[in-house]
Design a protein around this motif. Structure first.
Motif, PDB file in Angstrom:
ATOM      1  N   GLU A  56       0.831  -1.202   0.000  1.00 31.23           N
ATOM      2  CA  GLU A  56       0.000   0.000   0.000  1.00 31.23           C
ATOM      3  C   GLU A  56       0.869   1.257   0.000  1.00 31.23           C
ATOM      4  N   ASN A  57       1.918   1.262   0.791  1.00 32.15           N
ATOM      5  CA  ASN A  57       2.824   2.409   0.826  1.00 32.15           C
ATOM      6  C   ASN A  57       3.521   2.625  -0.513  1.00 32.15           C
ATOM      7  N   ARG A  58       3.951   1.528  -1.145  1.00 31.68           N
ATOM      8  CA  ARG A  58       4.585   1.646  -2.473  1.00 31.68           C
ATOM      9  C   ARG A  58       3.605   2.217  -3.488  1.00 31.68           C
ATOM     10  N   ALA A  59       2.372   1.739  -3.469  1.00 34.75           N
ATOM     11  CA  ALA A  59       1.355   2.227  -4.411  1.00 34.75           C
ATOM     12  C   ALA A  59       1.070   3.705  -4.181  1.00 34.75           C
ATOM     13  N   GLU A  60       0.994   4.105  -2.919  1.00 36.60           N
ATOM     14  CA  GLU A  60       0.718   5.508  -2.616  1.00 36.60           C
ATOM     15  C   GLU A  60       1.868   6.403  -3.070  1.00 36.60           C
ATOM     16  N   LYS A  61       3.097   5.998  -2.795  1.00 38.14           N
ATOM     17  CA  LYS A  61       4.263   6.800  -3.182  1.00 38.14           C
ATOM     18  C   LYS A  61       4.395   6.918  -4.695  1.00 38.14           C
ATOM     19  N   SER A  62       4.051   5.859  -5.410  1.00 34.49           N
ATOM     20  CA  SER A  62       4.192   5.893  -6.865  1.00 34.49           C
ATOM     21  C   SER A  62       2.929   6.401  -7.564  1.00 34.49           C
ATOM     22  N   GLY A  63       1.867   6.652  -6.809  1.00 40.84           N
ATOM     23  CA  GLY A  63       0.649   7.212  -7.390  1.00 40.84           C
ATOM     24  C   GLY A  63      -0.161   6.200  -8.180  1.00 40.84           C
ATOM     25  N   HIS A  64      -0.149   4.967  -7.746  1.00 41.77           N
ATOM     26  CA  HIS A  64      -0.932   3.928  -8.418  1.00 41.77           C
ATOM     27  C   HIS A  64      -2.208   3.629  -7.645  1.00 41.77           C
ATOM     28  N   GLY A  65      -3.113   2.924  -8.314  1.00 39.94           N
ATOM     29  CA  GLY A  65      -4.337   2.481  -7.661  1.00 39.94           C
ATOM     30  C   GLY A  65      -5.213   3.647  -7.265  1.00 39.94           C
ATOM     31  N   MET A  66      -5.728   3.595  -6.046  1.00 40.87           N
ATOM     32  CA  MET A  66      -6.641   4.643  -5.618  1.00 40.87           C
ATOM     33  C   MET A  66      -5.942   5.957  -5.347  1.00 40.87           C
ATOM     34  N   TRP A  67      -4.616   5.984  -5.387  1.00 42.70           N
ATOM     35  CA  TRP A  67      -3.869   7.221  -5.218  1.00 42.70           C
ATOM     36  C   TRP A  67      -3.467   7.839  -6.547  1.00 42.70           C
ATOM     37  N   ALA A  68      -3.941   7.284  -7.631  1.00 43.32           N
ATOM     38  CA  ALA A  68      -3.601   7.804  -8.957  1.00 43.32           C
ATOM     39  C   ALA A  68      -4.114   9.227  -9.092  1.00 43.32           C
ATOM     40  N   ASP A  69      -3.313  10.075  -9.697  1.00 43.33           N
ATOM     41  CA  ASP A  69      -3.699  11.476  -9.850  1.00 43.33           C
ATOM     42  C   ASP A  69      -4.332  11.732 -11.213  1.00 43.33           C
ATOM     43  N   SER A  70      -4.703  10.703 -11.888  1.00 42.70           N
ATOM     44  CA  SER A  70      -5.346  10.874 -13.187  1.00 42.70           C
ATOM     45  C   SER A  70      -6.798  10.450 -13.075  1.00 42.70           C
TER      46      SER A  70
END
Length: 65
Positions: free
Chosen positions: A11-25
């Motif tokens: 989850e931390n890796r996904a958030e830092k890289s902007g993937h999944g629900m943290w995507a900025d697109s």
């Protein structure tokens, strides 16, 4: 609890890289709904301020009469 540390790390890796629900697109559905909510709240606040100003102007006109 067995997979908690692995899940938290992923989850931390996904958030830092902007993937999944943290995507900025627009592809990230959570980001999309947060943006829509922010837009709606922004419009609601703008509308409320406009109405307050209109009421204040009307009160000033009534007070002058």
């Amino acid at each position: 609890m067995m997979y908690y540390k692995r899940l938290l790390a992923a989850e931390n890796r996904a958030e830092k890289s902007g993937h999944g629900m943290w995507a900025d697109s627009n592809r990230g559905w959570v980001a999309h709904y947060w943006r829509r909510l922010g837009d709606r709240l922004g419009l609601a606040m703008l509308w409320r301020k406009m109405m307050q100003k209109a009421v204040q102007r009307h009160a000033v006109k009534v007070a002058k009469v």
